[in-house]
Design an enzyme around this catalytic site. Structure first.
Site, PDB file in Angstrom:
ATOM      1  N   ARG A 110       0.848  -1.185   0.000  1.00 58.40           N
ATOM      2  CA  ARG A 110       0.000   0.000   0.000  1.00 58.40           C
ATOM      3  C   ARG A 110       0.883   1.235   0.000  1.00 58.40           C
ATOM      4  O   ARG A 110       1.716   1.387   0.894  1.00 58.40           O
ATOM      5  CB  ARG A 110      -0.851  -0.068   1.279  1.00 58.40           C
ATOM      6  CG  ARG A 110      -1.962   0.907   1.328  1.00 58.40           C
ATOM      7  CD  ARG A 110      -2.820   0.572   2.515  1.00 58.40           C
ATOM      8  NE  ARG A 110      -2.244   1.077   3.757  1.00 58.40           N
ATOM      9  CZ  ARG A 110      -2.975   1.451   4.799  1.00 58.40           C
ATOM     10  NH1 ARG A 110      -4.287   1.345   4.750  1.00 58.40           N
ATOM     11  NH2 ARG A 110      -2.406   1.901   5.882  1.00 58.40           N
ATOM     12  N   ASP A 210       5.609  -5.263   9.566  1.00 58.34           N
ATOM     13  CA  ASP A 210       6.748  -4.890  10.408  1.00 58.34           C
ATOM     14  C   ASP A 210       6.756  -5.681  11.712  1.00 58.34           C
ATOM     15  O   ASP A 210       7.817  -6.081  12.205  1.00 58.34           O
ATOM     16  CB  ASP A 210       6.705  -3.389  10.713  1.00 58.34           C
ATOM     17  CG  ASP A 210       7.146  -2.556   9.509  1.00 58.34           C
ATOM     18  OD1 ASP A 210       7.772  -3.115   8.595  1.00 58.34           O
ATOM     19  OD2 ASP A 210       6.848  -1.351   9.489  1.00 58.34           O
TER      20      ASP A 210
HETATM   21  C1  PRP Z   1      -0.626  -4.169   4.774  1.00 60.98           C
HETATM   22  C2  PRP Z   1      -1.472  -5.399   4.997  1.00 60.98           C
HETATM   23  C3  PRP Z   1      -2.362  -5.415   3.795  1.00 60.98           C
HETATM   24  C4  PRP Z   1      -2.595  -3.949   3.541  1.00 60.98           C
HETATM   25  C5  PRP Z   1      -3.944  -3.568   4.056  1.00 60.98           C
HETATM   26  O1  PRP Z   1       0.387  -4.418   3.867  1.00 60.98           O
HETATM   27  O2  PRP Z   1      -0.720  -6.575   5.147  1.00 60.98           O
HETATM   28  O3  PRP Z   1      -1.815  -6.062   2.670  1.00 60.98           O
HETATM   29  O4  PRP Z   1      -1.580  -3.225   4.268  1.00 60.98           O
HETATM   30  O5  PRP Z   1      -4.250  -2.253   3.729  1.00 60.98           O
HETATM   31  P1  PRP Z   1      -5.395  -1.882   2.677  1.00 60.98           P
HETATM   32  O6  PRP Z   1      -6.584  -2.741   3.016  1.00 60.98           O
HETATM   33  O7  PRP Z   1      -5.639  -0.423   2.927  1.00 60.98           O
HETATM   34  O8  PRP Z   1      -4.878  -2.169   1.295  1.00 60.98           O
HETATM   35  P2  PRP Z   1       1.508  -3.319   3.534  1.00 60.98           P
HETATM   36  O9  PRP Z   1       1.051  -2.457   2.414  1.00 60.98           O
HETATM   37  O10 PRP Z   1       1.917  -2.626   4.793  1.00 60.98           O
HETATM   38  O11 PRP Z   1       2.678  -4.186   2.956  1.00 60.98           O
HETATM   39  P3  PRP Z   1       3.615  -5.245   3.706  1.00 60.98           P
HETATM   40  O12 PRP Z   1       2.760  -6.436   4.060  1.00 60.98           O
HETATM   41  O13 PRP Z   1       4.616  -5.578   2.651  1.00 60.98           O
HETATM   42  O14 PRP Z   1       4.220  -4.601   4.916  1.00 60.98           O
HETATM   43  N1  URA Z   2      -1.803  -2.286   7.174  1.00 65.92           N
HETATM   44  C1  URA Z   2      -1.334  -2.640   8.389  1.00 65.92           C
HETATM   45  O1  URA Z   2      -0.346  -3.386   8.491  1.00 65.92           O
HETATM   46  N2  URA Z   2      -1.961  -2.174   9.480  1.00 65.92           N
HETATM   47  C2  URA Z   2      -3.044  -1.380   9.410  1.00 65.92           C
HETATM   48  O2  URA Z   2      -3.598  -0.982  10.452  1.00 65.92           O
HETATM   49  C3  URA Z   2      -3.514  -1.003   8.139  1.00 65.92           C
HETATM   50  C4  URA Z   2      -2.881  -1.485   7.042  1.00 65.92           C
END
Ligand code: PRP
Ligand code: URA
Length: 216
Positions: A110, A210
């Protein structure tokens, strides 16, 4: 049994005390990545047990040491599709229940400013539509990432039997999924209150990726 929600026809929530106990420990900001991962995988296994209850089976003969009998085998190949990266943090818990499942991956993160999904990877079994698909991501916030992944599965790969497993969902994401993918049931351990101005789930658990991988 997961509970239905009259406001969200696409949502089932696990109120189970063991899941809620583990979820609360996951939410705690003091929980470090090793314990976070362990608890997340344990919840995933418990959720999968219920989510798989309608999988089709074929009747097959089985010769026991004592006599010929009749048993069952899962009729179709099951594919888990974690959304990278955080979805990986729930996948081992499901594989512990069903080691023969196949695992496809969809990479999408995201954008922190726009909150829009940014795709970067996709590898799925070519015949993924032959069986049930479990889309896995602990966080359903705006729904942008999950909706993008569901579109690939449904529109590009013709998957008809898709369920989503998430740990925590925001009403905004659940509603968006219902508008854009009404055929898809979402299973969660908690429907949280909503999103803050940065698109983080409240009360949520922070950044799942994270916290799973220790990259805070
Ligand atoms: C987080 C989570 C989802 C997304 C949710 O991933 O694992 O995939 O955000 O948010 P949304 O519903 O608004 O799309 P992130 O983008 O942080 O990537 P990561 O898992 O690589 O840290
Ligand atoms: N992605 C995350 O990891 N946490 C949140 O709260 C929203 C999006």
């Amino acid at each position: 049994m997961p509970i239905s929600n009259p406001k969200h026809p696409n949502l089932k929530t696990f109120a189970h005390p063991v899941i809620q106990d583990k979820l609360t420990r996951i939410r705690n900001h003091k929980t470090k990545h090793a314990e976070f991962r362990r608890l997340l995988n344990e919840i995933a296994g418990l959720m999968f047990f219920q989510m798989s209850r309608h999988f089709k089976v074929d009747e097959i003969p089985v010769q026991t040491p004592v006599e010929e009998s009749v048993g069952f085998k899962l009729a179709n190949p099951i594919t888990l599709v974690p959304i990278l990266r955080a979805g990986v943090g729930m996948t081992d818990g499901v594989l512990a229940m069903i080691p023969e499942a196949r695992v496809g991956h969809i990479g999408v993160f995201r954008d922190e400013e726009t909150k829009q999904p940014v795709p970067y990877y996709c590898k799925l079994p070519s015949d993924i539509s032959r069986g049930p698909v479990l889309l896995i991501d602990p966080m359903l916030a705006t729904g942008g990432s999950a909706s993008y992944a569901a579109k690939i599965l449904h529109e590009e790969h013709n998957c008809q039997e898709i369920q989503m497993m998430c740990l925590v969902a925001a009403p905004e994401g659940v509603d968006r999924m219902y508008q854009e993918h009404p055929y898809l049931k979402i299973f969660t351990a908690s429907l949280d209150r909503g999103l803050n101005e940065n698109g983080y789930i409240l009360p949520g658990l922070g950044d799942a990726g994270d916290r799973i991988f220790g990259t805070l």
